[in-house]
Motif scaffolding. Structure first.
Motif, PDB file in Angstrom:
ATOM      1  N   UNK A   9     -58.667 -50.390 133.088  1.00 38.47           N
ATOM      2  CA  UNK A   9     -59.369 -49.666 134.141  1.00 38.47           C
ATOM      3  C   UNK A   9     -60.583 -48.942 133.564  1.00 38.47           C
ATOM      4  N   UNK A  61     -63.210 -45.728 134.446  1.00 37.30           N
ATOM      5  CA  UNK A  61     -63.369 -44.518 135.225  1.00 37.30           C
ATOM      6  C   UNK A  61     -64.754 -43.918 134.946  1.00 37.30           C
ATOM      7  N   UNK A  75     -64.990 -43.808 130.996  1.00 37.71           N
ATOM      8  CA  UNK A  75     -63.756 -43.976 130.235  1.00 37.71           C
ATOM      9  C   UNK A  75     -63.127 -45.321 130.541  1.00 37.71           C
ATOM     10  N   UNK A 115     -47.797 -45.738 130.715  1.00 34.95           N
ATOM     11  CA  UNK A 115     -48.948 -44.842 130.686  1.00 34.95           C
ATOM     12  C   UNK A 115     -50.179 -45.608 130.215  1.00 34.95           C
ATOM     13  N   UNK A 116     -51.332 -45.037 130.499  1.00 37.77           N
ATOM     14  CA  UNK A 116     -52.587 -45.636 130.084  1.00 37.77           C
ATOM     15  C   UNK A 116     -52.983 -45.152 128.697  1.00 37.77           C
ATOM     16  N   UNK A 167     -56.268 -44.342 126.653  1.00 33.73           N
ATOM     17  CA  UNK A 167     -57.666 -44.075 126.957  1.00 33.73           C
ATOM     18  C   UNK A 167     -58.545 -44.234 125.723  1.00 33.73           C
ATOM     19  N   UNK A 168     -59.761 -44.749 125.959  1.00 35.10           N
ATOM     20  CA  UNK A 168     -60.775 -44.683 124.933  1.00 35.10           C
ATOM     21  C   UNK A 168     -61.348 -43.272 124.888  1.00 35.10           C
ATOM     22  N   UNK A 169     -62.226 -43.026 123.909  1.00 38.47           N
ATOM     23  CA  UNK A 169     -62.790 -41.686 123.756  1.00 38.47           C
ATOM     24  C   UNK A 169     -63.913 -41.423 124.735  1.00 38.47           C
ATOM     25  N   UNK A 170     -64.397 -42.464 125.392  1.00 38.74           N
ATOM     26  CA  UNK A 170     -65.410 -42.257 126.408  1.00 38.74           C
ATOM     27  C   UNK A 170     -66.836 -42.469 125.925  1.00 38.74           C
TER      28      UNK A 170
END
Lengths: 112, 120
Positions: A33, A35, A88, A99-100, A102-105
């Motif tokens: 995903x 975001x 993200x 749970x997902x 996440x990358x650091x963005x």
């Protein structure tokens, strides 16, 4: 070790330019995903990609899921100041309840 | 998508006090999550809160510091206890929909607007 590597971490461009943000991993994800989060807000889901090689378009945003489901990219055409925000990527390792990760963005700043 | 609200939206608290953050969802969901986010940074999962069971905490987070309640399928609270300036952060609740919002063989997660906490 970061499971999802995002690049670049920060991007500052002028309005009208094109850009690509990358999300890479050595792991295979069931889905991924993207975001966008604006200052003072929670992350807003832009798209979910599920199938290897899948391409999804959302107006000027194009999302691609790698053939092996290990990487993804977000391409923005003719960026606008309203595109400014933290992007993200987040992957689900399993198709069941999980749970997902996440990358650091990527912080994107688009100047007029 | 799901409509998720959080209260308060922001607060400034004194060291040593506690703050309870509420999360309300407009539909019933099995899995809810609490995250912490430093400004401009990515999200760190604190715990998973399923209705009818104890919350499951991630490494580095403990129930005494972050007690969670999940009394029903639309509501959860996170308490930040005995706060210190290091707890200053944005706290986000999130819900997971199996099959996505419009159906499918995947999960989708949606986030609340966040609670910005400053501890002096």
């Amino acid at each position: 070790t970061q499971l999802l590597e995002q690049s670049p971490q920060f991007l500052s461009i002028q309005e009208g330019e094109n850009l690509t943000v990358y999300c890479n991993s050595s792991s295979v994800f069931s889905s991924l995903q993207w975001y966008r989060q604006e200052p003072g807000e929670g992350p807003v889901l832009l798209v979910t990609v599920v199938t290897g090689g899948e391409v999804k378009k959302l107006k000027r945003l194009t999302f691609q899921f790698g053939d092996a489901r290990k990487d993804s990219s977000l391409h923005i055409t003719a960026a606008q100041p309203g595109d400014t925000g933290l992007y993200l990527c987040a992957g689900a390792l399993y198709s069941g309840y999980s749970t997902l990760t996440f990358g650091k963005g990527t912080m994107l700043l688009v100047s007029p | 998508s799901a409509v998720i609200s959080q209260k308060p939206s922001r607060d400034i608290c004194q060291r040593g006090t506690s703050l309870t953050i509420q999360c309300q969802v407009d539909s019933q969901v099995t899995m809810m999550f609490w995250y912490r986010q430093q400004p401009g940074q990515s999200l760190t999962l604190i715990a998973t809160a399923n209705q009818g069971s104890e919350a499951t905490y991630e490494s580095g987070f403990v129930i005494d510091k972050f007690p969670i309640s999940r009394p029903n399928l639309t509501f959860s609270t996170l308490t930040v206890s005995n706060m210190s300036p290091e707890d200053s952060s944005i706290y986000l609740c999130s819900v997971l929909y199996r099959g996505g919002w419009s159906g499918g063989n995947y999960n989708e997660q949606f986030f609340g607007p966040g609670t910005r906490l400053t501890v002096l």
